[in-house]
Scaffold this motif. Structure first.
Motif, PDB file in Angstrom:
ATOM      1  N   PHE A  66       0.805  -1.213   0.000  1.00 25.26           N
ATOM      2  CA  PHE A  66       0.000   0.000   0.000  1.00 25.26           C
ATOM      3  C   PHE A  66       0.842   1.269   0.000  1.00 25.26           C
ATOM      4  O   PHE A  66       0.306   2.365   0.085  1.00 25.26           O
ATOM      5  CB  PHE A  66      -0.932  -0.004   1.223  1.00 25.26           C
ATOM      6  CG  PHE A  66      -1.539  -1.345   1.522  1.00 25.26           C
ATOM      7  CD1 PHE A  66      -2.341  -1.969   0.581  1.00 25.26           C
ATOM      8  CD2 PHE A  66      -1.276  -2.002   2.709  1.00 25.26           C
ATOM      9  CE1 PHE A  66      -2.882  -3.223   0.823  1.00 25.26           C
ATOM     10  CE2 PHE A  66      -1.807  -3.258   2.969  1.00 25.26           C
ATOM     11  CZ  PHE A  66      -2.612  -3.876   2.027  1.00 25.26           C
ATOM     12  N   ASP A  67       2.138   1.115  -0.102  1.00 23.43           N
ATOM     13  CA  ASP A  67       3.052   2.261  -0.043  1.00 23.43           C
ATOM     14  C   ASP A  67       4.187   2.010  -1.029  1.00 23.43           C
ATOM     15  O   ASP A  67       5.262   1.535  -0.671  1.00 23.43           O
ATOM     16  CB  ASP A  67       3.590   2.433   1.384  1.00 23.43           C
ATOM     17  CG  ASP A  67       4.032   3.860   1.674  1.00 23.43           C
ATOM     18  OD1 ASP A  67       4.383   4.575   0.718  1.00 23.43           O
ATOM     19  OD2 ASP A  67       4.034   4.259   2.854  1.00 23.43           O
ATOM     20  N   GLN A  68       3.941   2.345  -2.283  1.00 24.09           N
ATOM     21  CA  GLN A  68       4.895   2.037  -3.350  1.00 24.09           C
ATOM     22  C   GLN A  68       5.523   3.277  -3.982  1.00 24.09           C
ATOM     23  O   GLN A  68       6.235   3.180  -4.979  1.00 24.09           O
ATOM     24  CB  GLN A  68       4.196   1.206  -4.433  1.00 24.09           C
ATOM     25  CG  GLN A  68       3.600  -0.106  -3.932  1.00 24.09           C
ATOM     26  CD  GLN A  68       2.904  -0.883  -5.035  1.00 24.09           C
ATOM     27  OE1 GLN A  68       3.346  -0.887  -6.201  1.00 24.09           O
ATOM     28  NE2 GLN A  68       1.811  -1.557  -4.705  1.00 24.09           N
ATOM     29  N   THR A 114     -13.319  -3.151  10.043  1.00 23.17           N
ATOM     30  CA  THR A 114     -13.728  -1.763   9.836  1.00 23.17           C
ATOM     31  C   THR A 114     -12.491  -0.868   9.911  1.00 23.17           C
ATOM     32  O   THR A 114     -11.431  -1.289  10.384  1.00 23.17           O
ATOM     33  CB  THR A 114     -14.742  -1.318  10.904  1.00 23.17           C
ATOM     34  OG1 THR A 114     -14.158  -1.466  12.214  1.00 23.17           O
ATOM     35  CG2 THR A 114     -16.012  -2.163  10.826  1.00 23.17           C
ATOM     36  N   ARG A 115     -12.657   0.349   9.460  1.00 21.36           N
ATOM     37  CA  ARG A 115     -11.523   1.280   9.389  1.00 21.36           C
ATOM     38  C   ARG A 115     -10.908   1.499  10.772  1.00 21.36           C
ATOM     39  O   ARG A 115     -11.583   1.952  11.694  1.00 21.36           O
ATOM     40  CB  ARG A 115     -11.987   2.613   8.814  1.00 21.36           C
ATOM     41  CG  ARG A 115     -10.868   3.580   8.452  1.00 21.36           C
ATOM     42  CD  ARG A 115     -11.460   4.812   7.779  1.00 21.36           C
ATOM     43  NE  ARG A 115     -10.446   5.630   7.161  1.00 21.36           N
ATOM     44  CZ  ARG A 115      -9.855   6.672   7.757  1.00 21.36           C
ATOM     45  NH1 ARG A 115     -10.200   7.008   8.983  1.00 21.36           N
ATOM     46  NH2 ARG A 115      -8.943   7.390   7.113  1.00 21.36           N
ATOM     47  N   TRP A 157      -5.364   1.297   5.389  1.00 23.84           N
ATOM     48  CA  TRP A 157      -6.646   0.589   5.242  1.00 23.84           C
ATOM     49  C   TRP A 157      -7.453   1.201   4.091  1.00 23.84           C
ATOM     50  O   TRP A 157      -8.031   0.480   3.291  1.00 23.84           O
ATOM     51  CB  TRP A 157      -7.421   0.676   6.557  1.00 23.84           C
ATOM     52  CG  TRP A 157      -8.586  -0.263   6.647  1.00 23.84           C
ATOM     53  CD1 TRP A 157      -8.578  -1.571   7.058  1.00 23.84           C
ATOM     54  CD2 TRP A 157      -9.958   0.034   6.328  1.00 23.84           C
ATOM     55  NE1 TRP A 157      -9.842  -2.099   7.018  1.00 23.84           N
ATOM     56  CE2 TRP A 157     -10.716  -1.141   6.568  1.00 23.84           C
ATOM     57  CE3 TRP A 157     -10.613   1.181   5.872  1.00 23.84           C
ATOM     58  CZ2 TRP A 157     -12.094  -1.206   6.366  1.00 23.84           C
ATOM     59  CZ3 TRP A 157     -11.988   1.115   5.657  1.00 23.84           C
ATOM     60  CH2 TRP A 157     -12.713  -0.054   5.902  1.00 23.84           C
ATOM     61  N   ASP A 158      -7.442   2.529   4.018  1.00 26.96           N
ATOM     62  CA  ASP A 158      -8.148   3.210   2.924  1.00 26.96           C
ATOM     63  C   ASP A 158      -7.575   2.806   1.570  1.00 26.96           C
ATOM     64  O   ASP A 158      -8.314   2.569   0.606  1.00 26.96           O
ATOM     65  CB  ASP A 158      -8.047   4.725   3.093  1.00 26.96           C
ATOM     66  CG  ASP A 158      -8.881   5.246   4.255  1.00 26.96           C
ATOM     67  OD1 ASP A 158      -9.782   4.515   4.716  1.00 26.96           O
ATOM     68  OD2 ASP A 158      -8.613   6.385   4.707  1.00 26.96           O
ATOM     69  N   LEU A 185      -1.652   9.743  -6.427  1.00 28.29           N
ATOM     70  CA  LEU A 185      -1.447  10.853  -5.490  1.00 28.29           C
ATOM     71  C   LEU A 185      -1.048  10.374  -4.095  1.00 28.29           C
ATOM     72  O   LEU A 185      -1.009  11.171  -3.157  1.00 28.29           O
ATOM     73  CB  LEU A 185      -2.748  11.692  -5.397  1.00 28.29           C
ATOM     74  CG  LEU A 185      -3.228  12.309  -6.721  1.00 28.29           C
ATOM     75  CD1 LEU A 185      -4.519  13.083  -6.481  1.00 28.29           C
ATOM     76  CD2 LEU A 185      -2.163  13.213  -7.326  1.00 28.29           C
ATOM     77  N   TRP A 186      -0.751   9.096  -3.956  1.00 32.98           N
ATOM     78  CA  TRP A 186      -0.386   8.569  -2.637  1.00 32.98           C
ATOM     79  C   TRP A 186       1.120   8.681  -2.426  1.00 32.98           C
ATOM     80  O   TRP A 186       1.902   7.959  -3.035  1.00 32.98           O
ATOM     81  CB  TRP A 186      -0.787   7.089  -2.536  1.00 32.98           C
ATOM     82  CG  TRP A 186      -2.262   6.852  -2.580  1.00 32.98           C
ATOM     83  CD1 TRP A 186      -3.259   7.771  -2.405  1.00 32.98           C
ATOM     84  CD2 TRP A 186      -2.921   5.606  -2.840  1.00 32.98           C
ATOM     85  NE1 TRP A 186      -4.497   7.180  -2.528  1.00 32.98           N
ATOM     86  CE2 TRP A 186      -4.324   5.855  -2.787  1.00 32.98           C
ATOM     87  CE3 TRP A 186      -2.478   4.311  -3.095  1.00 32.98           C
ATOM     88  CZ2 TRP A 186      -5.270   4.844  -2.983  1.00 32.98           C
ATOM     89  CZ3 TRP A 186      -3.411   3.310  -3.294  1.00 32.98           C
ATOM     90  CH2 TRP A 186      -4.785   3.574  -3.230  1.00 32.98           C
TER      91      TRP A 186
END
Length: 293
Positions: free
Chosen positions: A171-173, A205-206, A216-217, A288-289
């Motif tokens: 999730f973080d590339q 859940t979040r 998580w998002d 945009l991450w």
């Protein structure tokens, strides 16, 4: 255990490194900490990553592993919360190096990071100067920067650091395309942190918390479904075999989890089509991450 050259530093690092955050918890007793730390070395891991902000971590490493100092590479983080001096000042950086040497019961530190030091302080230069003086004095071997985004790009371009540490996970590339190739071209060692992405697949859940909620998002938006592969193995193998990564930090409070992580990574790289699909999902959904600090 597989080993890789740590950039051009002359060090050889195990693909799996031990993140010593859990070791700092006051809820862990000394006997458990001692067994876990020694088990880390017994399993072939030769890089232990700690920080002055990790509670009892540095002290416990010094107390329980100083007799085995020649067996491992010691990585820590300095420059902040030193008496009444400003963070990232020359005095704070040199002072925290000196404290780390005492606490860790060693006469040298292998890899020393400025940890999430803002670009303004990097540009100002006092913290970097302290690292350079400490290296000249033989107190540290490799000057390093741990962080993300613009500050990480500055650190790489400065030609003053020998290694970096940044987030690399499902999730973080962001760093895979924007920072790792440049660091490798300069011969820098590369440590991947947060390889499990905070294991946010555990939550129905979040979750609360900056890092957990953001990952998580991202997970909800990415379509990562590969039957037959558990999330943990998918995540570990993704990070361990991402090009340019020398070693990943795996933190745990149990020897069983550590052994499981090693076994998963020893299964080798993900199939090319699986890895490519994960990269494509991030590049499509996460333009945009940025890297998560």
């Amino acid at each position: 255990m597989k080993f890789r050259a740590f950039g051009n530093t002359g060090l050889q690092v195990s693909v799996v490194s031990f993140g010593a955050g859990h070791i700092g918890s006051p809820e862990m007793d000394e006997a458990t900490a001692s067994r876990l730390l020694n088990d880390v070395l017994d399993k072939g891991i030769n890089l232990i990553d700690t920080a002055r902000s990790y509670g009892e971590s540095e002290r416990r490493i010094g107390e329980h592993l100083s007799h085995r100092r020649h067996e491992f590479i010691l990585s820590t983080k300095v420059g902040y919360t030193f008496r009444d001096t400003p963070d990232w000042s020359y005095e704070a950086t040199m002072g925290t190096i000196e404290e780390a040497l005492i606490t860790l019961r060693t006469n040298y530190l292998d890899i020393v990071h400025l940890h999430s030091c803002d670009q303004w302080f990097l540009d100002q230069g006092d913290a970097i100067l302290a690292l350079e003086r400490a290296r000249e004095q033989g107190k540290i071997r490799v000057m390093a920067y741990s962080g993300e985004n613009e500050a990480l790009a500055w650190a790489i371009a400065s030609n003053r650091f020998g290694s970096i540490q940044c987030s690399v996970n499902l999730f973080d590339q962001h760093g895979i395309d924007h920072h790792l190739p440049a660091a490798r071209e300069k011969g820098m060692g590369i440590i991947a942190k947060r390889p499990l992405g905070n294991a946010v697949w555990r939550y129905l859940t979040r979750p609360e918390g900056h890092g957990h909620a953001a990952y998580w998002d991202r997970m909800q938006q990415m379509e990562i479904i590969f039957p037959g592969l558990e999330w943990q193995e998918l995540a570990l193998r993704f990070t361990a075999y991402t090009p340019c990564v020398d070693t990943l930090i795996a933190g745990t409070s149990g020897a069983g989890h550590l052994e499981q992580n090693i076994a998963m990574i020893e299964n080798g790289p993900l199939p090319t089509e699986v890895y490519s699909s994960i990269r494509a999902e991030f590049n499509t959904k996460g333009q945009l991450w940025n890297g998560l600090i």
